[in-house]
Design a protein around this motif. Sequence first.
Motif, PDB file in Angstrom:
ATOM      1  N   THR A   1       6.958  10.756   2.458  1.00  0.00           N
ATOM      2  CA  THR A   1       5.988   9.662   2.472  1.00  0.00           C
ATOM      3  C   THR A   1       5.107   9.694   3.720  1.00  0.00           C
ATOM      4  O   THR A   1       3.971   9.245   3.677  1.00  0.00           O
ATOM      5  CB  THR A   1       6.707   8.307   2.374  1.00  0.00           C
ATOM      6  OG1 THR A   1       7.776   8.294   3.325  1.00  0.00           O
ATOM      7  CG2 THR A   1       7.287   8.116   0.993  1.00  0.00           C
ATOM      8  N   ASN A   2       5.657  10.215   4.816  1.00  0.00           N
ATOM      9  CA  ASN A   2       4.841  10.274   6.030  1.00  0.00           C
ATOM     10  C   ASN A   2       5.366  11.347   6.987  1.00  0.00           C
ATOM     11  O   ASN A   2       6.551  11.632   6.997  1.00  0.00           O
ATOM     12  CB  ASN A   2       4.824   8.913   6.732  1.00  0.00           C
ATOM     13  CG  ASN A   2       3.482   8.602   7.350  1.00  0.00           C
ATOM     14  OD1 ASN A   2       2.659   9.498   7.572  1.00  0.00           O
ATOM     15  ND2 ASN A   2       3.232   7.338   7.648  1.00  0.00           N
TER      16      ASN A   2
ATOM     17  N   VAL B   1      -3.531  -2.482  12.128  1.00  0.00           N
ATOM     18  CA  VAL B   1      -4.859  -2.204  11.564  1.00  0.00           C
ATOM     19  C   VAL B   1      -5.063  -0.698  11.400  1.00  0.00           C
ATOM     20  O   VAL B   1      -5.492  -0.231  10.339  1.00  0.00           O
ATOM     21  CB  VAL B   1      -5.961  -2.804  12.463  1.00  0.00           C
ATOM     22  CG1 VAL B   1      -7.331  -2.285  12.067  1.00  0.00           C
ATOM     23  CG2 VAL B   1      -5.924  -4.327  12.403  1.00  0.00           C
ATOM     24  N   ILE B   2      -4.708   0.053  12.427  1.00  0.00           N
ATOM     25  CA  ILE B   2      -4.886   1.506  12.381  1.00  0.00           C
ATOM     26  C   ILE B   2      -3.995   2.133  11.313  1.00  0.00           C
ATOM     27  O   ILE B   2      -4.433   2.959  10.518  1.00  0.00           O
ATOM     28  CB  ILE B   2      -4.605   2.127  13.773  1.00  0.00           C
ATOM     29  CG1 ILE B   2      -5.691   1.705  14.764  1.00  0.00           C
ATOM     30  CG2 ILE B   2      -4.511   3.645  13.683  1.00  0.00           C
ATOM     31  CD1 ILE B   2      -5.393   2.063  16.203  1.00  0.00           C
ATOM     32  N   ASN B   3      -2.736   1.722  11.294  1.00  0.00           N
ATOM     33  CA  ASN B   3      -1.809   2.287  10.307  1.00  0.00           C
ATOM     34  C   ASN B   3      -2.218   1.920   8.883  1.00  0.00           C
ATOM     35  O   ASN B   3      -2.141   2.751   7.976  1.00  0.00           O
ATOM     36  CB  ASN B   3      -0.381   1.787  10.567  1.00  0.00           C
ATOM     37  CG  ASN B   3       0.297   2.562  11.668  1.00  0.00           C
ATOM     38  OD1 ASN B   3       0.257   3.784  11.700  1.00  0.00           O
ATOM     39  ND2 ASN B   3       0.910   1.855  12.603  1.00  0.00           N
ATOM     40  N   TYR B   4      -2.658   0.676   8.694  1.00  0.00           N
ATOM     41  CA  TYR B   4      -3.084   0.253   7.364  1.00  0.00           C
ATOM     42  C   TYR B   4      -4.283   1.078   6.902  1.00  0.00           C
ATOM     43  O   TYR B   4      -4.338   1.563   5.776  1.00  0.00           O
ATOM     44  CB  TYR B   4      -3.455  -1.233   7.364  1.00  0.00           C
ATOM     45  CG  TYR B   4      -3.796  -1.749   5.989  1.00  0.00           C
ATOM     46  CD1 TYR B   4      -2.819  -2.266   5.156  1.00  0.00           C
ATOM     47  CD2 TYR B   4      -5.098  -1.689   5.496  1.00  0.00           C
ATOM     48  CE1 TYR B   4      -3.118  -2.717   3.876  1.00  0.00           C
ATOM     49  CE2 TYR B   4      -5.420  -2.127   4.221  1.00  0.00           C
ATOM     50  CZ  TYR B   4      -4.416  -2.650   3.425  1.00  0.00           C
ATOM     51  OH  TYR B   4      -4.731  -3.081   2.159  1.00  0.00           O
ATOM     52  N   SER B   5      -5.205   1.253   7.815  1.00  0.00           N
ATOM     53  CA  SER B   5      -6.426   1.975   7.494  1.00  0.00           C
ATOM     54  C   SER B   5      -6.152   3.446   7.152  1.00  0.00           C
ATOM     55  O   SER B   5      -6.726   4.000   6.216  1.00  0.00           O
ATOM     56  CB  SER B   5      -7.369   1.839   8.674  1.00  0.00           C
ATOM     57  OG  SER B   5      -8.430   2.720   8.545  1.00  0.00           O
TER      58      SER B   5
ATOM     59  N   LEU C   1       0.837  -1.195   0.000  1.00  0.00           N
ATOM     60  CA  LEU C   1       0.000   0.000   0.000  1.00  0.00           C
ATOM     61  C   LEU C   1       0.877   1.252   0.000  1.00  0.00           C
ATOM     62  O   LEU C   1       0.612   2.215  -0.721  1.00  0.00           O
ATOM     63  CB  LEU C   1      -0.881  -0.028   1.257  1.00  0.00           C
ATOM     64  CG  LEU C   1      -2.146   0.805   1.286  1.00  0.00           C
ATOM     65  CD1 LEU C   1      -3.040   0.489   0.114  1.00  0.00           C
ATOM     66  CD2 LEU C   1      -2.883   0.571   2.602  1.00  0.00           C
TER      67      LEU C   1
ATOM     68  N   LEU D   1      -3.351   4.632   5.947  1.00  0.00           N
ATOM     69  CA  LEU D   1      -2.659   4.640   4.661  1.00  0.00           C
ATOM     70  C   LEU D   1      -3.660   4.458   3.526  1.00  0.00           C
ATOM     71  O   LEU D   1      -3.597   5.135   2.502  1.00  0.00           O
ATOM     72  CB  LEU D   1      -1.639   3.491   4.663  1.00  0.00           C
ATOM     73  CG  LEU D   1      -0.473   3.543   3.693  1.00  0.00           C
ATOM     74  CD1 LEU D   1       0.320   4.823   3.854  1.00  0.00           C
ATOM     75  CD2 LEU D   1       0.430   2.334   3.900  1.00  0.00           C
ATOM     76  N   ASN D   2      -4.612   3.558   3.752  1.00  0.00           N
ATOM     77  CA  ASN D   2      -5.650   3.308   2.742  1.00  0.00           C
ATOM     78  C   ASN D   2      -6.470   4.582   2.492  1.00  0.00           C
ATOM     79  O   ASN D   2      -6.739   4.931   1.343  1.00  0.00           O
ATOM     80  CB  ASN D   2      -6.556   2.178   3.233  1.00  0.00           C
ATOM     81  CG  ASN D   2      -7.323   1.530   2.107  1.00  0.00           C
ATOM     82  OD1 ASN D   2      -6.818   1.414   0.984  1.00  0.00           O
ATOM     83  ND2 ASN D   2      -8.545   1.110   2.371  1.00  0.00           N
ATOM     84  N   ASP D   3      -6.822   5.274   3.564  1.00  0.00           N
ATOM     85  CA  ASP D   3      -7.565   6.528   3.424  1.00  0.00           C
ATOM     86  C   ASP D   3      -6.761   7.555   2.629  1.00  0.00           C
ATOM     87  O   ASP D   3      -7.316   8.283   1.801  1.00  0.00           O
ATOM     88  CB  ASP D   3      -7.909   7.110   4.803  1.00  0.00           C
ATOM     89  CG  ASP D   3      -8.991   6.305   5.503  1.00  0.00           C
ATOM     90  OD1 ASP D   3      -9.621   5.456   4.839  1.00  0.00           O
ATOM     91  OD2 ASP D   3      -9.204   6.517   6.710  1.00  0.00           O
ATOM     92  N   ARG D   4      -5.474   7.607   2.902  1.00  0.00           N
ATOM     93  CA  ARG D   4      -4.631   8.574   2.186  1.00  0.00           C
ATOM     94  C   ARG D   4      -4.560   8.243   0.705  1.00  0.00           C
ATOM     95  O   ARG D   4      -4.566   9.147  -0.143  1.00  0.00           O
ATOM     96  CB  ARG D   4      -3.217   8.611   2.780  1.00  0.00           C
ATOM     97  CG  ARG D   4      -3.119   9.457   4.036  1.00  0.00           C
ATOM     98  CD  ARG D   4      -1.741   9.379   4.652  1.00  0.00           C
ATOM     99  NE  ARG D   4      -0.699   9.852   3.767  1.00  0.00           N
ATOM    100  CZ  ARG D   4       0.582   9.495   3.834  1.00  0.00           C
ATOM    101  NH1 ARG D   4       0.986   8.647   4.771  1.00  0.00           N
ATOM    102  NH2 ARG D   4       1.471   9.977   2.988  1.00  0.00           N
ATOM    103  N   LEU D   5      -4.484   6.950   0.390  1.00  0.00           N
ATOM    104  CA  LEU D   5      -4.422   6.552  -1.022  1.00  0.00           C
ATOM    105  C   LEU D   5      -5.729   6.893  -1.730  1.00  0.00           C
ATOM    106  O   LEU D   5      -5.725   7.398  -2.846  1.00  0.00           O
ATOM    107  CB  LEU D   5      -4.121   5.047  -1.142  1.00  0.00           C
ATOM    108  CG  LEU D   5      -3.957   4.509  -2.557  1.00  0.00           C
ATOM    109  CD1 LEU D   5      -2.858   5.240  -3.319  1.00  0.00           C
ATOM    110  CD2 LEU D   5      -3.665   3.018  -2.542  1.00  0.00           C
ATOM    111  N   ILE D   6      -6.837   6.640  -1.066  1.00  0.00           N
ATOM    112  CA  ILE D   6      -8.147   6.985  -1.642  1.00  0.00           C
ATOM    113  C   ILE D   6      -8.225   8.488  -1.892  1.00  0.00           C
ATOM    114  O   ILE D   6      -8.615   8.929  -2.968  1.00  0.00           O
ATOM    115  CB  ILE D   6      -9.301   6.539  -0.701  1.00  0.00           C
ATOM    116  CG1 ILE D   6      -9.390   5.017  -0.650  1.00  0.00           C
ATOM    117  CG2 ILE D   6     -10.634   7.143  -1.149  1.00  0.00           C
ATOM    118  CD1 ILE D   6     -10.340   4.479   0.415  1.00  0.00           C
TER     119      ILE D   6
ATOM    120  N   LEU E   1       1.041   4.294  -2.732  1.00  0.00           N
ATOM    121  CA  LEU E   1       0.863   5.709  -2.413  1.00  0.00           C
ATOM    122  C   LEU E   1       2.036   6.530  -2.943  1.00  0.00           C
ATOM    123  O   LEU E   1       1.845   7.612  -3.511  1.00  0.00           O
ATOM    124  CB  LEU E   1       0.711   5.899  -0.897  1.00  0.00           C
ATOM    125  CG  LEU E   1       0.444   7.326  -0.416  1.00  0.00           C
ATOM    126  CD1 LEU E   1      -0.795   7.922  -1.054  1.00  0.00           C
ATOM    127  CD2 LEU E   1       0.327   7.376   1.101  1.00  0.00           C
TER     128      LEU E   1
END
Lengths: 193, 193
Positions: free
Chosen positions: B71-72, B131-135, A137, B137-142, A141
């Motif tokens: 990246t972050n 789980v939190i970090n993945y989520s 992921l 990151l997913n939001d940022r990609l969206i 990004l």
Amino acid sequence: MDKSILNNYFHSLFPIQKETVMKITETFCDFTLDKNTTLLDKNTISTKTYFLEKGYVRSYILNEDNEIVTTNIYSAPCFVNDFLSFFKKQPTKEIYQTITDCSFWETSLENVQTNFHNISEFREFSRLLFVINYSKLNDRLIEMKSQKAETRYLNLLKQQPNIFQNVSLKIIASYLGITDSTLSRIRKEISKI
Amino acid sequence: MDKSILNNYFHSLFPIQKETVMKITETFCDFTLDKNTTLLDKNTISTKTYFLEKGYVRSYILNEDNEIVTTNIYSAPCFVNDFLSFFKKQPTKEIYQTITDCSFWETSLENVQTNFHNISEFREFSRLLFVINYSKLNDRLIEMKSQKAETRYLNLLKQQPNIFQNVSLKIIASYLGITDSTLSRIRKEISKI
DNA sequence: ATAATTTCTTGTCATTTATCAAGTACTTAT
DNA sequence: ATAAGTACTTGATAAATGACAAGAAATTAT
């Protein structure tokens, strides 16, 4: 009930004993879905973890204008999970839908928890899955931020050529974060060379 | 050696006993870094996990043209980790650098492994972090795929206003995936209203 | 087999964002 | 205190991509 693909997936990622894998996958049940069927709907709580044995699945969200934004394309064999919903029991934001006819294995959170706390190899496997998924992921990004559409298309073509045989260009465009007309133009431009 | 911020971080994420947290953080050691100092360099293997107690850190890559792509951005209190490097012992692709003066706690993979396999609450906590970090990151990609730069800027301003008091606009622009001139124009445009 | 639907392509034009370059305002180092 | 470097802004122009519309090709449903 041939669990060889499911079991082999564990072996392919991580050195683990045959007996341990069999113990882990003991509680998995199989089912199939036709193409264009919803596996997990929006605003629901995912009570199962899914292993995609055969076929293609995508996740997507609907934006403010009710347009589909494809967030992920899953190609078998792999696990398909909404982590936040499954582990934190939160309503899903995304919809998970089959792209082709698919076969799955599923098991419950309860079974995952039992394995997670009792089988050290499963703990390591679970964490490894997170690490790999997070890293993928993150790469996407970075690519999204720093590469133009044509480069992203060429990377996908190189890394997952099988997707182009099984998924429509409309979905692929949405996955790449561009419109289908732009993808069509990119492909035309490339074919010239 | 006041571990209260570190310990409280566990309590804030997950219901867990005081004694259990103290056992987990027993092996953590503290250190500080001045601003603009490298915490973890590119092409190295991360042997420690870091908890950022105070300050701001960013990760970045250098693209083909040697331009920085942030990246972050990490703002305390939080864990700062290169998961792939730390858990799979792979060379880092990203560089982790302090933005301000920072204080950290660190511990080794060995200690993490001991806790992971011996303390069930730590297992749950670790997974929750993933789980939190993945989520996120997913939001940022969206967001990156479906929102324009101005919207992404406004979202960041709303969700993490503190960043704007502590991080240069150059870095924020790079984090948002735009050039600093574009960010400057976006801010000008918004201030007009 | 035919109609209906969906996918893919292409044209025109608009919008978003980047590039390059220059100038001003801050910071940092000596 | 001064010089050097860095951050931020702004202008002019170009490149990348989107929006909308229409037609062709492929797929699906009846």
